[in-house]
Enzyme design. Structure first.
Site, short mmCIF file in Angstrom:
data_model
loop_
_atom_site.label_atom_id
_atom_site.label_comp_id
_atom_site.label_asym_id
_atom_site.label_seq_id
_atom_site.Cartn_x
_atom_site.Cartn_y
_atom_site.Cartn_z
N HIS A 45 1.06 -1.11 -0.07
CA HIS A 45 -0.02 -0.15 0.02
C HIS A 45 0.95 1.19 0.07
CE1 HIS A 45 -3.76 2.27 2.04
NE2 HIS A 45 -3.03 2.84 1.23
N HIS A 52 1.21 5.07 -2.20
CA HIS A 52 0.73 5.97 -3.32
C HIS A 52 1.82 6.67 -3.84
CE1 HIS A 52 -3.68 5.70 -2.01
NE2 HIS A 52 -3.05 5.54 -0.96
N HIS A 96 -9.57 0.98 -0.68
CA HIS A 96 -9.28 1.47 0.47
C HIS A 96 -10.95 1.54 1.05
CE1 HIS A 96 -5.75 3.23 -0.96
NE2 HIS A 96 -5.68 4.12 -0.02
N GLU A 103 -10.98 3.21 6.72
CA GLU A 103 -9.90 3.93 7.23
C GLU A 103 -10.64 5.14 8.10
OE1 GLU A 103 -7.87 6.49 4.25
OE2 GLU A 103 -6.33 7.00 5.69
N ASP A 113 1.88 4.00 2.89
CA ASP A 113 0.79 4.87 2.48
C ASP A 113 1.35 6.05 1.65
OD1 ASP A 113 -1.74 5.17 1.89
OD2 ASP A 113 -2.33 5.94 3.80
N ASP A 114 1.78 7.09 2.27
CA ASP A 114 2.24 8.13 1.75
C ASP A 114 3.62 8.83 2.58
OD1 ASP A 114 0.06 8.93 -0.19
OD2 ASP A 114 -0.84 8.72 1.63
N1 HPA Z 1 -6.34 7.33 1.83
C1 HPA Z 1 -7.27 7.72 0.77
N2 HPA Z 1 -6.57 8.29 -0.39
C2 HPA Z 1 -5.50 8.36 -0.39
C3 HPA Z 1 -4.62 8.12 0.62
C4 HPA Z 1 -5.02 7.50 1.71
O1 HPA Z 1 -4.24 7.15 2.80
N3 HPA Z 1 -3.31 8.54 0.28
C5 HPA Z 1 -3.39 9.02 -1.12
N4 HPA Z 1 -4.81 8.97 -1.46
ZN ZN Z 2 -3.57 4.67 0.75
#
Ligand code: HPA
Ligand code: ZN
Length: 333
Positions: A14, A16, A194, A197, A275-276
């Protein structure tokens, strides 16, 4: 322990790629493309990275990626992250990317795809790092647009391992994208989404029942629904949990109160990811170290999490076997 975690062959499901854009590269690309940034320095960018929730992050995320214009930019973005990840002991990454976020800025799909595919080729031939491709769709935009973009991407369908569903989760339920995931399935492309969350546990159920996804990104709110949790356990649906992301976006107050240990206790198939990484305080190694510090997890837990990730990775079987063997060897050292 840090040395063990660095040496462990790690797999990230996971990530991005646009969220791996470090402020230094943001400045470099802004200069290359003659773009004025709202920030005077790298430090000013970093100081702005405090978020109250997912939407607060997304605003900066979409703003940051404005410096990405050409195939060279996308290549530099991805290769920059791949090199960093490899130096932290990452051996495979399933990479999300957001074509709509670029198309609506007037950047052609060909630029995005050419740059990312070239970086993948380079990683696989020279870095000992394999890369899966997840074309993600933005759930806070209409499904009709997603369908058009998926159609436009037809020349690249054979290069996709899956489609994904990301962006603002609240009030944007998976079921709205049923037609998109059906279209992808008919083209032989898997789905991931997703869910759970910021959105409710029911969105996880919807993603499974309506979109037929093979994995849930995040999924941490499943614990609010006992029957769903039991189903996830029975079916061993993989959850790609992102510990530092969940802290930064206030899904949890602090890592020590994260449901990760509870998710493991329930017998769910858990993996951890960054994630990011440019926005949430570090990559996959930093996430491993943070979990060791917060939960006291030992070698065997990290080994199991990375085995889960490898088993579920979008990867060819020869590479999967080789990496599983490397994981076992490192673990038994
Ligand atoms: N959640 C949803 N969308 C996203 C995320 C995330 O953590 N990171 C980049 N787009
Ligand atoms: Zn994500």
């Amino acid at each position: 322990m840090q040395e063990y975690l660095r040496a462990l062959p790690k797999t990230e499901l996971h990530l991005h790629i646009e969220g791996s854009l470090e402020p230094e590269l943001m400045f470099e690309l802004a200069q290359r493309n003659g773009i004025e940034l709202d920030y005077a320095s790298v430090d000013e960018v970093k100081a702005a990275y405090h978020f109250d929730d997912l939407q607060g992050f997304l605003n900066l995320y979409y703003q940051g990626m404005n410096v990405l214009r050409t195939r060279q930019d996308f290549f530099d973005l991805a290769l920059d992250y791949f090199k960093r990840a490899r130096s932290e002991g990452v051996v495979h990454i399933d990479m999300h990317f957001d074509p709509q976020a670029h198309l609506i800025r007037g950047v052609a799909l060909e630029e995005v795809m050419a740059g990312l595919l070239e970086a993948k080729r380079e990683a696989e031939s020279s870095l000992d790092l394999s890369v899966g491709m997840i074309m993600a769709f933005l759930r806070d935009r209409p499904v009709e647009e997603a369908l058009e973009v998926f159609e436009q991407a037809a020349p690249y369908h054979s290069r996709l391992d899956a489609i994904g569903l990301d962006s603002a989760e609240r009030d944007n339920p998976p079921i709205e994208f049923k037609a998109l995931f059906e279209r992808a399935r008919n083209a032989g492309i898997k789905g991931v989404a997703h869910a759970g969350e910021e959105g409710p546990a029911d969105y996880i159920r919807q993603a499974l029942d309506e979109l037929d996804v093979v994995r849930i990104d995040h999924g941490v709110r499943c614990l609010e629904d006992e029957a769903l949790t039991e189903r996830l356990r029975q079916e061993q649906v993989v959850l790609t949990v992102c510990p530092l992301s969940n802290v930064c976006l206030k899904v949890v107050d602090r890592l020590e109160s994260h449901p990760l240990p509870a998710l493991l206790d329930k017998g769910l198939k858990i993996t951890i990811s960054s994630d990011d990484p440019a926005y949430f305080g570090g990559g996959l190694l930093a996430n491993h170290i943070a979990c060791h510090e917060a939960f006291g997890w030992e070698e065997s837990t990290f080994q199991a999490l990375n085995r889960n990730a490898l088993e579920e990775a979008f990867i060819d079987e020869a590479r999967r076997s080789e990496l599983l063997e490397r994981l076992t060897k490192t673990a038994n050292r």
